[in-house]
Design an enzyme around this catalytic site. Structure first.
Site, PDB file in Angstrom:
ATOM      1  N   GLU A  58       0.779   9.119  -2.884  1.00 54.05           N
ATOM      2  CA  GLU A  58       2.119   8.550  -2.924  1.00 54.05           C
ATOM      3  C   GLU A  58       2.325   7.715  -4.188  1.00 54.05           C
ATOM      4  O   GLU A  58       3.380   7.809  -4.837  1.00 54.05           O
ATOM      5  CB  GLU A  58       2.368   7.693  -1.685  1.00 54.05           C
ATOM      6  N   TRP A  80       6.531  11.028   3.950  1.00 55.06           N
ATOM      7  CA  TRP A  80       7.962  10.927   3.659  1.00 55.06           C
ATOM      8  C   TRP A  80       8.787  12.042   4.304  1.00 55.06           C
ATOM      9  O   TRP A  80      10.015  12.085   4.138  1.00 55.06           O
ATOM     10  CB  TRP A  80       8.198  10.917   2.142  1.00 55.06           C
ATOM     11  N   TYR A  94      12.128   4.776  -4.770  1.00 52.05           N
ATOM     12  CA  TYR A  94      11.205   4.005  -5.607  1.00 52.05           C
ATOM     13  C   TYR A  94      10.933   4.581  -7.001  1.00 52.05           C
ATOM     14  O   TYR A  94      11.175   3.920  -8.006  1.00 52.05           O
ATOM     15  CB  TYR A  94       9.867   3.835  -4.879  1.00 52.05           C
ATOM     16  N   CYS A 146      11.744  -0.960   1.106  1.00 50.23           N
ATOM     17  CA  CYS A 146      11.164  -2.079   1.858  1.00 50.23           C
ATOM     18  C   CYS A 146      10.381  -2.972   0.905  1.00 50.23           C
ATOM     19  O   CYS A 146      10.580  -4.179   0.867  1.00 50.23           O
ATOM     20  CB  CYS A 146      10.262  -1.559   2.968  1.00 50.23           C
ATOM     21  N   ARG A 167      10.852  -6.886   1.835  1.00 50.55           N
ATOM     22  CA  ARG A 167      11.893  -7.428   2.716  1.00 50.55           C
ATOM     23  C   ARG A 167      11.617  -7.112   4.177  1.00 50.55           C
ATOM     24  O   ARG A 167      11.963  -7.883   5.081  1.00 50.55           O
ATOM     25  CB  ARG A 167      13.268  -6.854   2.338  1.00 50.55           C
ATOM     26  N   ASP A 170       6.381  -3.427   8.309  1.00 48.98           N
ATOM     27  CA  ASP A 170       5.809  -2.858   9.533  1.00 48.98           C
ATOM     28  C   ASP A 170       4.309  -3.158   9.494  1.00 48.98           C
ATOM     29  O   ASP A 170       3.536  -2.458   8.839  1.00 48.98           O
ATOM     30  CB  ASP A 170       6.095  -1.356   9.554  1.00 48.98           C
TER      31      ASP A 170
END
Length: 263
Positions: A58, A80, A94, A146, A167, A170
């Site tokens: 990733e 994803w 991103y 995130c 922000r 998980d």
């Protein structure tokens, strides 16, 4: 990784039960910071298996500026897939913002290159920042970022630190992945700039455990951590690093724990 385990315990003890976008429900705290010293070993969880190969895939995908899962990602990891459209597109997420932030130039702004230039040529700058939070394009993204902004800090003794602001975190499923990913990015950027990777500082906004993750993470908390493994990175320019140039040795871990993804 005691800082991570302390975060989990803090949420289990003090977390506020809240509703959320996915309608799963969470235990949540707001505003928490953890710190990991890469000189003590690579910060990857040992109380469960983290799929480090997916972390590497990733991150390299982000660094290519990719936003389509069929660009050497989905054939290796499905992380994803749940958010992609029928053609595999995710919108300007991103990697696009890191490498092609839109401006009047057709190529956009390459924030990674700019960060490298500042680290090398103006190391005391307080502006060595990369942002993925492009307000004008949030509604075009399959998932708003995130982990949305990170900043580098060069010390007088030639170390490099990285602080990430996330922000939404998980904690059971995503955060262990994020820690490993940004620790790897810090190592890659430090090597590119002939510096020593030092602290990864992880600043969290809404840090939460989904209610359907509590049983699994409680199991994890009852496990004894192992020693941190060692990261090895081939000495190449950042742009030339491939999957085979990244390896993790002596990664001893407990069994994998399956946590459902809240989409």
């Amino acid at each position: 990784m005691h800082a991570y385990l302390d975060l989990v315990q803090h949420i289990l003890t003090h977390g506020e039960q809240r509703g959320d976008r996915t309608k799963t429900g969470t235990l949540s705290v707001f505003g928490h910071q953890t710190r990991y010293d890469l000189r003590e070993g690579f910060p990857i969880l040992t109380t469960k298996k983290v799929l480090f190969s997916a972390v590497v895939r990733e991150l390299l995908w982000f660094l290519r500026g990719s936003t389509n899962i069929h660009d050497d990602l989905s054939e290796h990891t499905p992380i994803w897939n749940a958010w992609a459209d029928n053609q595999g597109n995710l919108g300007p997420i991103y990697g696009y913002q890191w490498r092609h932030w839109p401006d009047n130039n057709a190529q956009g702004i390459d924030q990674i290159d700019n960060a490298i230039d500042l680290i090398k040529n103006n190391p005391q700058s307080r502006r060595i920042i990369v942002s993925a939070w492009n307000v004008a394009q949030l509604d075009q993204m399959a998932l708003p970022p995130c982990h949305l902004m990170f900043q580098f800090y060069v010390t007088r003794d030639q170390c490099l630190d990285l602080q990430l602001y996330q922000r939404s975190a998980d904690v059971a499923l995503g955060v262990p992945f994020n820690i490993a990913s940004y620790a790897l990015l810090l190592t890659m950027m430090a090597q590119e700039c002939n510096l020593t990777p030092r602290f990864f500082i992880h600043t969290l906004g809404d840090a939460h455990i989904y209610l359907n993750h509590i049983e699994g993470i409680t199991t994890q908390m009852n496990r004894t951590p192992y020693e941190k493994p060692t990261l090895t990175l081939t000495n190449k320019p950042l742009e030339q690093i491939t999957f085979d140039d990244v390896s993790l040795s002596n990664y001893k871990h407990h069994d994998f724990i399956s946590f459902p993804i809240a989409v």
